[in-house]
Scaffold this motif. Sequence first.
Motif, PDB file in Angstrom:
ATOM      1  N   GLY A   1       0.811  -1.221   0.000  1.00  0.00           N
ATOM      2  CA  GLY A   1       0.000   0.000   0.000  1.00  0.00           C
ATOM      3  C   GLY A   1       0.838   1.261   0.000  1.00  0.00           C
ATOM      4  O   GLY A   1       0.490   2.243  -0.659  1.00  0.00           O
ATOM      5  N   ASP A   2       1.931   1.265   0.714  1.00  0.00           N
ATOM      6  CA  ASP A   2       2.748   2.470   0.820  1.00  0.00           C
ATOM      7  C   ASP A   2       3.816   2.585  -0.264  1.00  0.00           C
ATOM      8  O   ASP A   2       4.210   3.686  -0.635  1.00  0.00           O
ATOM      9  N   PHE A   3       4.301   1.439  -0.756  1.00  0.00           N
ATOM     10  CA  PHE A   3       5.392   1.446  -1.730  1.00  0.00           C
ATOM     11  C   PHE A   3       5.078   0.508  -2.893  1.00  0.00           C
ATOM     12  O   PHE A   3       5.750  -0.509  -3.081  1.00  0.00           O
ATOM     13  N   PRO A   4       4.074   0.830  -3.698  1.00  0.00           N
ATOM     14  CA  PRO A   4       3.752  -0.065  -4.825  1.00  0.00           C
ATOM     15  C   PRO A   4       4.851  -0.013  -5.891  1.00  0.00           C
ATOM     16  O   PRO A   4       5.304   1.073  -6.276  1.00  0.00           O
ATOM     17  N   ILE A   5       5.288  -1.159  -6.318  1.00  0.00           N
ATOM     18  CA  ILE A   5       6.314  -1.241  -7.357  1.00  0.00           C
ATOM     19  C   ILE A   5       5.757  -2.139  -8.464  1.00  0.00           C
ATOM     20  O   ILE A   5       5.594  -3.347  -8.266  1.00  0.00           O
ATOM     21  N   ASP A   6       5.484  -1.548  -9.597  1.00  0.00           N
ATOM     22  CA  ASP A   6       4.938  -2.290 -10.727  1.00  0.00           C
ATOM     23  C   ASP A   6       6.101  -2.675 -11.639  1.00  0.00           C
ATOM     24  O   ASP A   6       6.717  -1.827 -12.284  1.00  0.00           O
ATOM     25  N   ILE A   7       6.409  -3.966 -11.677  1.00  0.00           N
ATOM     26  CA  ILE A   7       7.535  -4.430 -12.482  1.00  0.00           C
ATOM     27  C   ILE A   7       7.005  -5.408 -13.523  1.00  0.00           C
ATOM     28  O   ILE A   7       6.468  -6.467 -13.185  1.00  0.00           O
ATOM     29  N   GLY A   8       7.153  -5.075 -14.780  1.00  0.00           N
ATOM     30  CA  GLY A   8       6.813  -5.976 -15.872  1.00  0.00           C
ATOM     31  C   GLY A   8       5.352  -6.370 -15.921  1.00  0.00           C
ATOM     32  O   GLY A   8       5.030  -7.458 -16.399  1.00  0.00           O
ATOM     33  N   GLY A   9       4.471  -5.558 -15.396  1.00  0.00           N
ATOM     34  CA  GLY A   9       3.052  -5.859 -15.459  1.00  0.00           C
ATOM     35  C   GLY A   9       2.605  -6.946 -14.497  1.00  0.00           C
ATOM     36  O   GLY A   9       1.492  -7.449 -14.603  1.00  0.00           O
ATOM     37  N   ARG A  10       3.454  -7.317 -13.572  1.00  0.00           N
ATOM     38  CA  ARG A  10       3.077  -8.333 -12.589  1.00  0.00           C
ATOM     39  C   ARG A  10       2.086  -7.731 -11.595  1.00  0.00           C
ATOM     40  O   ARG A  10       2.128  -6.534 -11.313  1.00  0.00           O
ATOM     41  N   PRO A  11       1.243  -8.557 -11.007  1.00  0.00           N
ATOM     42  CA  PRO A  11       0.298  -8.007 -10.023  1.00  0.00           C
ATOM     43  C   PRO A  11       1.033  -7.529  -8.777  1.00  0.00           C
ATOM     44  O   PRO A  11       2.056  -8.083  -8.387  1.00  0.00           O
ATOM     45  N   LEU A  12       0.488  -6.482  -8.134  1.00  0.00           N
ATOM     46  CA  LEU A  12       1.113  -5.964  -6.921  1.00  0.00           C
ATOM     47  C   LEU A  12       1.015  -6.976  -5.779  1.00  0.00           C
ATOM     48  O   LEU A  12       1.930  -7.120  -4.978  1.00  0.00           O
ATOM     49  N   PHE A  13      -0.127  -7.659  -5.690  1.00  0.00           N
ATOM     50  CA  PHE A  13      -0.325  -8.615  -4.612  1.00  0.00           C
ATOM     51  C   PHE A  13      -0.137 -10.025  -5.172  1.00  0.00           C
ATOM     52  O   PHE A  13      -1.054 -10.656  -5.679  1.00  0.00           O
ATOM     53  N   ALA A  14       1.083 -10.520  -5.104  1.00  0.00           N
ATOM     54  CA  ALA A  14       1.397 -11.888  -5.530  1.00  0.00           C
ATOM     55  C   ALA A  14       1.776 -12.663  -4.275  1.00  0.00           C
ATOM     56  O   ALA A  14       2.915 -12.617  -3.810  1.00  0.00           O
ATOM     57  N   TRP A  15       0.825 -13.364  -3.674  1.00  0.00           N
ATOM     58  CA  TRP A  15       1.018 -14.004  -2.369  1.00  0.00           C
ATOM     59  C   TRP A  15       2.162 -15.010  -2.383  1.00  0.00           C
ATOM     60  O   TRP A  15       2.781 -15.253  -1.351  1.00  0.00           O
ATOM     61  N   GLN A  16       2.445 -15.628  -3.518  1.00  0.00           N
ATOM     62  CA  GLN A  16       3.505 -16.620  -3.574  1.00  0.00           C
ATOM     63  C   GLN A  16       4.863 -16.023  -3.224  1.00  0.00           C
ATOM     64  O   GLN A  16       5.697 -16.684  -2.604  1.00  0.00           O
ATOM     65  N   SER A  17       5.079 -14.794  -3.606  1.00  0.00           N
ATOM     66  CA  SER A  17       6.367 -14.164  -3.309  1.00  0.00           C
ATOM     67  C   SER A  17       6.489 -13.772  -1.841  1.00  0.00           C
ATOM     68  O   SER A  17       7.583 -13.487  -1.364  1.00  0.00           O
ATOM     69  N   PHE A  18       5.387 -13.770  -1.109  1.00  0.00           N
ATOM     70  CA  PHE A  18       5.413 -13.407   0.309  1.00  0.00           C
ATOM     71  C   PHE A  18       5.707 -14.596   1.221  1.00  0.00           C
ATOM     72  O   PHE A  18       5.937 -14.414   2.414  1.00  0.00           O
ATOM     73  N   LEU A  19       5.668 -15.792   0.683  1.00  0.00           N
ATOM     74  CA  LEU A  19       5.786 -16.978   1.531  1.00  0.00           C
ATOM     75  C   LEU A  19       7.165 -17.142   2.162  1.00  0.00           C
ATOM     76  O   LEU A  19       7.266 -17.575   3.311  1.00  0.00           O
ATOM     77  N   MET A  20       8.219 -16.805   1.447  1.00  0.00           N
ATOM     78  CA  MET A  20       9.563 -17.023   1.971  1.00  0.00           C
ATOM     79  C   MET A  20       9.826 -16.170   3.222  1.00  0.00           C
ATOM     80  O   MET A  20      10.284 -16.679   4.248  1.00  0.00           O
ATOM     81  N   VAL A  21       9.519 -14.893   3.143  1.00  0.00           N
ATOM     82  CA  VAL A  21       9.731 -14.020   4.300  1.00  0.00           C
ATOM     83  C   VAL A  21       8.816 -14.433   5.447  1.00  0.00           C
ATOM     84  O   VAL A  21       9.226 -14.473   6.616  1.00  0.00           O
ATOM     85  N   SER A  22       7.572 -14.788   5.145  1.00  0.00           N
ATOM     86  CA  SER A  22       6.632 -15.228   6.183  1.00  0.00           C
ATOM     87  C   SER A  22       7.147 -16.490   6.870  1.00  0.00           C
ATOM     88  O   SER A  22       7.067 -16.612   8.102  1.00  0.00           O
TER      89      SER A  22
END
Length: 186
Positions: A84-105
């Motif tokens: 919400g505070d730092f949206p980074i749009d890279i290559g048209g990928r969705p902002l909320f991609a839950w799969q990329s959040f799993l490692m840090v979680s």
Amino acid sequence: MREPEAHLQPFGLIAEFDDGERLVEALRKAHAAGFSRLDSYSPYPLEGMPEALGFHDRRLALLTLAGGIFGAVFGYGMQVFAIGDFPIDIGGRPLFAWQSFLMVSFELAVLFAVLAAVFGMLVLNRLPRLHHPVFDVPGFERVNVDRFFLIIFGDDASFEPAFARGFLESLAPRAVHTVGKAEEPE
């Protein structure tokens, strides 16, 4: 200064054994005799000792689970908040991609689970405790080498000094010692 009184309840009575099997058998007999506040000291883990002590405490496992869940939720929430505070749009990928959040979680779940386990163990074991009354028992230092000890605590509901001493002596230990004196109840 107050004089020591003879009617003060001792911290407990401790029996010294030469053999681990005799200690486990003594624990079973103590439970059968109605004692519930017991502990044992041994130079190495003995098979059957946790069951003989009636050890069924699962608080540390629950603390570890709670720490892991908190860490996973915290890590996931931190990343969602950052979108919400730092949206980074890279290559048209969705902002909320839950799969990329799993490692840090996952990593934060492990971190918080370990921290909860370590600090929970310290609190549940009442550590650090630099001195314990059993350290004053003659020969207790041999518990690290070849001696086994069974203590019946003085705050046990069925503890009566003469009965407990007689019971411990009936188990044929090397010695039975009185452990410290408890504070007089107010």
